[in-house]
Design an enzyme around this catalytic site. Structure first.
Site, PDB file in Angstrom:
ATOM      1  N   GLY A 194       5.644  11.549  -4.408  1.00 35.71           N
ATOM      2  CA  GLY A 194       5.119  10.283  -4.864  1.00 35.71           C
ATOM      3  C   GLY A 194       4.604  10.869  -6.232  1.00 35.71           C
ATOM      4  O   GLY A 194       3.123  10.269  -6.608  1.00 35.71           O
ATOM      5  N   ILE A 220      -8.856   2.135  -7.913  1.00 32.63           N
ATOM      6  CA  ILE A 220      -8.550   3.663  -8.731  1.00 32.63           C
ATOM      7  C   ILE A 220      -7.780   3.077 -10.183  1.00 32.63           C
ATOM      8  O   ILE A 220      -6.802   2.803  -9.696  1.00 32.63           O
ATOM      9  CB  ILE A 220      -7.429   4.531  -7.419  1.00 32.63           C
ATOM     10  CG1 ILE A 220      -8.389   5.237  -6.507  1.00 32.63           C
ATOM     11  CG2 ILE A 220      -7.378   6.595  -8.442  1.00 32.63           C
ATOM     12  CD1 ILE A 220     -10.008   5.218  -6.768  1.00 32.63           C
ATOM     13  N   TYR A 224       0.689  -5.538   2.253  1.00 37.31           N
ATOM     14  CA  TYR A 224       0.205  -4.179   1.839  1.00 37.31           C
ATOM     15  C   TYR A 224      -1.010  -3.764   2.906  1.00 37.31           C
ATOM     16  O   TYR A 224      -1.000  -2.729   3.405  1.00 37.31           O
ATOM     17  CB  TYR A 224      -0.271  -3.721   0.345  1.00 37.31           C
ATOM     18  CG  TYR A 224      -1.268  -2.745  -0.246  1.00 37.31           C
ATOM     19  CD1 TYR A 224      -0.685  -1.894  -0.815  1.00 37.31           C
ATOM     20  CD2 TYR A 224      -2.793  -2.614  -0.644  1.00 37.31           C
ATOM     21  CE1 TYR A 224      -0.999  -0.628  -0.491  1.00 37.31           C
ATOM     22  CE2 TYR A 224      -3.221  -1.391  -0.950  1.00 37.31           C
ATOM     23  CZ  TYR A 224      -2.105  -0.506  -0.307  1.00 37.31           C
ATOM     24  OH  TYR A 224      -2.994   0.961  -1.789  1.00 37.31           O
ATOM     25  N   ALA A 281      -1.451  -4.655   6.679  1.00 34.03           N
ATOM     26  CA  ALA A 281      -1.066  -4.125   7.257  1.00 34.03           C
ATOM     27  C   ALA A 281      -0.510  -2.981   6.954  1.00 34.03           C
ATOM     28  O   ALA A 281      -0.436  -2.092   8.308  1.00 34.03           O
ATOM     29  CB  ALA A 281      -0.053  -4.844   7.563  1.00 34.03           C
ATOM     30  N   SER A 325       4.772  12.259  -9.811  1.00 30.18           N
ATOM     31  CA  SER A 325       4.908  11.207 -10.855  1.00 30.18           C
ATOM     32  C   SER A 325       4.400  10.766 -11.420  1.00 30.18           C
ATOM     33  O   SER A 325       3.821  11.152 -12.763  1.00 30.18           O
ATOM     34  CB  SER A 325       6.116  10.662 -10.360  1.00 30.18           C
ATOM     35  OG  SER A 325       6.752   9.548 -10.113  1.00 30.18           O
TER      36      SER A 325
HETATM   37  P1  NAP Z   1       1.228   4.726  -8.962  1.00 33.04           P
HETATM   38  O1  NAP Z   1       0.244   5.008 -10.178  1.00 33.04           O
HETATM   39  O2  NAP Z   1       0.855   3.615  -8.858  1.00 33.04           O
HETATM   40  O3  NAP Z   1       1.932   5.527  -8.479  1.00 33.04           O
HETATM   41  C1  NAP Z   1       2.800   5.799  -6.688  1.00 33.04           C
HETATM   42  C2  NAP Z   1       4.094   6.751  -6.634  1.00 33.04           C
HETATM   43  O4  NAP Z   1       4.301   6.321  -5.549  1.00 33.04           O
HETATM   44  C3  NAP Z   1       4.716   7.390  -8.151  1.00 33.04           C
HETATM   45  O5  NAP Z   1       5.191   8.980  -8.433  1.00 33.04           O
HETATM   46  C4  NAP Z   1       5.981   6.490  -7.759  1.00 33.04           C
HETATM   47  O6  NAP Z   1       7.010   7.261  -7.857  1.00 33.04           O
HETATM   48  C5  NAP Z   1       5.650   6.723  -6.055  1.00 33.04           C
HETATM   49  N1  NAP Z   1       6.974   6.740  -5.778  1.00 33.04           N
HETATM   50  C6  NAP Z   1       6.883   5.023  -4.822  1.00 33.04           C
HETATM   51  N2  NAP Z   1       7.692   4.340  -4.313  1.00 33.04           N
HETATM   52  C7  NAP Z   1       8.657   6.185  -4.046  1.00 33.04           C
HETATM   53  C8  NAP Z   1       9.390   5.599  -2.944  1.00 33.04           C
HETATM   54  N3  NAP Z   1      10.540   4.420  -2.189  1.00 33.04           N
HETATM   55  N4  NAP Z   1       9.930   7.263  -2.786  1.00 33.04           N
HETATM   56  C9  NAP Z   1       8.793   8.310  -3.646  1.00 33.04           C
HETATM   57  N5  NAP Z   1       7.674   8.376  -3.834  1.00 33.04           N
HETATM   58  C10 NAP Z   1       7.903   6.461  -4.690  1.00 33.04           C
HETATM   59  O7  NAP Z   1       0.369   4.464  -7.068  1.00 33.04           O
HETATM   60  P2  NAP Z   1      -1.219   4.829  -7.178  1.00 33.04           P
HETATM   61  O8  NAP Z   1      -2.588   4.039  -7.711  1.00 33.04           O
HETATM   62  O9  NAP Z   1      -1.358   6.410  -7.664  1.00 33.04           O
HETATM   63  O10 NAP Z   1      -0.889   4.866  -5.524  1.00 33.04           O
HETATM   64  C11 NAP Z   1      -0.809   6.036  -4.866  1.00 33.04           C
HETATM   65  C12 NAP Z   1      -1.292   5.803  -3.957  1.00 33.04           C
HETATM   66  O11 NAP Z   1      -2.521   5.590  -3.156  1.00 33.04           O
HETATM   67  C13 NAP Z   1      -0.143   4.676  -2.292  1.00 33.04           C
HETATM   68  O12 NAP Z   1       0.091   4.941  -1.645  1.00 33.04           O
HETATM   69  C14 NAP Z   1      -1.279   3.802  -2.843  1.00 33.04           C
HETATM   70  O13 NAP Z   1      -1.170   2.812  -1.683  1.00 33.04           O
HETATM   71  C15 NAP Z   1      -2.998   4.741  -2.626  1.00 33.04           C
HETATM   72  N6  NAP Z   1      -3.687   3.854  -3.160  1.00 33.04           N
HETATM   73  C16 NAP Z   1      -4.130   3.394  -4.391  1.00 33.04           C
HETATM   74  C17 NAP Z   1      -5.053   3.128  -5.047  1.00 33.04           C
HETATM   75  C18 NAP Z   1      -5.494   2.275  -6.568  1.00 33.04           C
HETATM   76  O14 NAP Z   1      -6.150   1.111  -6.301  1.00 33.04           O
HETATM   77  N7  NAP Z   1      -4.761   2.670  -7.077  1.00 33.04           N
HETATM   78  C19 NAP Z   1      -6.404   2.313  -4.175  1.00 33.04           C
HETATM   79  C20 NAP Z   1      -5.808   2.573  -2.438  1.00 33.04           C
HETATM   80  C21 NAP Z   1      -4.541   3.716  -2.048  1.00 33.04           C
HETATM   81  P3  NAP Z   1       8.138   6.901  -9.245  1.00 33.04           P
HETATM   82  O15 NAP Z   1       7.530   6.816 -10.249  1.00 33.04           O
HETATM   83  O16 NAP Z   1       9.679   6.990  -9.848  1.00 33.04           O
HETATM   84  O17 NAP Z   1       8.059   4.989  -9.164  1.00 33.04           O
END
Ligand code: NAP
Length: 236
Positions: free
Chosen positions: A8, A178, A145, A147, A10
């Site tokens: 992930g 974030i 989410y 869980a 990108s």
């Molecule tokens: P994001 O901006 O939505 O980016 C998600 C990334 O994961 C994208 O690169 C997406 O690829 C990729 N992805 C999603 N489903 C996928 C799949 N089936 N196979 C391969 N890649 C996949 O999310 P983020 O905020 O950066 O979150 C990253 C991680 O941090 C996640 O695990 C999230 O649960 C965790 N997190 C985030 C927050 C927050 O507040 N943002 C807080 C706690 C934890 P595409 O671009 O191709 O869709």
């Protein structure tokens, strides 16, 4: 040079991890699901290698492993790919539930299975999993989410014990709120409320999380394993 795989990569947190590890002298491979343009631009910018592979598909991740193994072996895995969804439990369908668990936790299992042999052979390695404050505290209207992220913490702790004798550490980072696309659905008022609940007084950035990942990835962190590292600005 150490090789790191970031799932992930990108967008959001993963993208900042790609940038930080590339700048830090690592050779970076990253996966993504559908953001072709963003992935290509990031690869151009950083020199990282982008591979389109759905983390919840064994077939896709085995193909990614074949591509990487033709030139390299992985020293560090950052299991970052994830999805979230806001729904009350009555509205969460079986498909919603399965998609959440397939991406957020089965994806980690698949990724580790595909790349663990690289680390076992070298008797060293780092696995860094993205949990969430909601996996620790539980988030209302995010039962599936929360869980799945609690499962990430259990996965991390159990695997850390199993892999410690092989010189491999397994930790998770538990981000607070974030500022990424994942939170784009929040209204200005919701964001204000979340910032109010964050003593540091701002939302975190992908860079805040990437710096914690760099910290855990270092050779010097061989005595930190099974840990849940909060990076949340003091969120309560
Ligand atoms: P994001 O901006 O939505 O980016 C998600 C990334 O994961 C994208 O690169 C997406 O690829 C990729 N992805 C999603 N489903 C996928 C799949 N089936 N196979 C391969 N890649 C996949 O999310 P983020 O905020 O950066 O979150 C990253 C991680 O941090 C996640 O695990 C999230 O649960 C965790 N997190 C985030 C927050 C927050 O507040 N943002 C807080 C706690 C934890 P595409 O671009 O191709 O869709």
């Amino acid at each position: 040079m150490k090789n790191v795989l970031i799932t992930g990569g990108s967008r959001g947190i993963g993208k900042e991890c790609v940038r930080s590890f590339a700048n830090g002298g690592y050779r970076v491979f990253f996966t993504y699901k559908s953001s072709d343009r963003e992935a290509a631009e990031l690869a151009d910018e950083t020199g990282a290698i982008a591979i389109k592979a759905d983390v919840s598909s064994f077939e896709d991740m085995k193909r990614a492993a074949d591509i990487i193994h033709s030139t390299s072996s992985i020293d560090i895995i950052i299991n970052n790919a994830g999805i979230s969804e806001i729904k009350m439990i009555q509205d969460i369908s079986e498909n919603d539930w399965d998609a959440m668990f397939d991406t957020n936790i089965k994806g980690m299992f698949i990724t580790v299975k595909c790349f663990l042999d690289d680390m076992i052979a070298k008797k060293r390695g780092r696995i860094i999993n993205m949990a969430s404050i909601w996996g620790e505290e539980g988030g209302s209207c995010e039962v599936h989410y929360s869980a799945s992220k609690a499962a990430v913490i259990g996965f991390t702790k159990a695997l850390s014990r199993e892999l410690a004798p092989s010189g491999i550490t397994v930790n998770c980072i538990s981000p607070g709120v974030i500022d990424t696309d994942m939170n784009d659905h929040l209204s200005a008022d919701d964001k204000k409320e979340l910032i109010y609940e964050t003593p540091v007084g701002r939302m975190g950035t992908g860079g805040d999380i990437a710096s914690a990942a760099l910290f855990l990835a270092s050779e010097e962190r061989s005595f930190i394993t099974g840990a849940v590292i909060p990076v949340n600005g003091g969120f309560m």
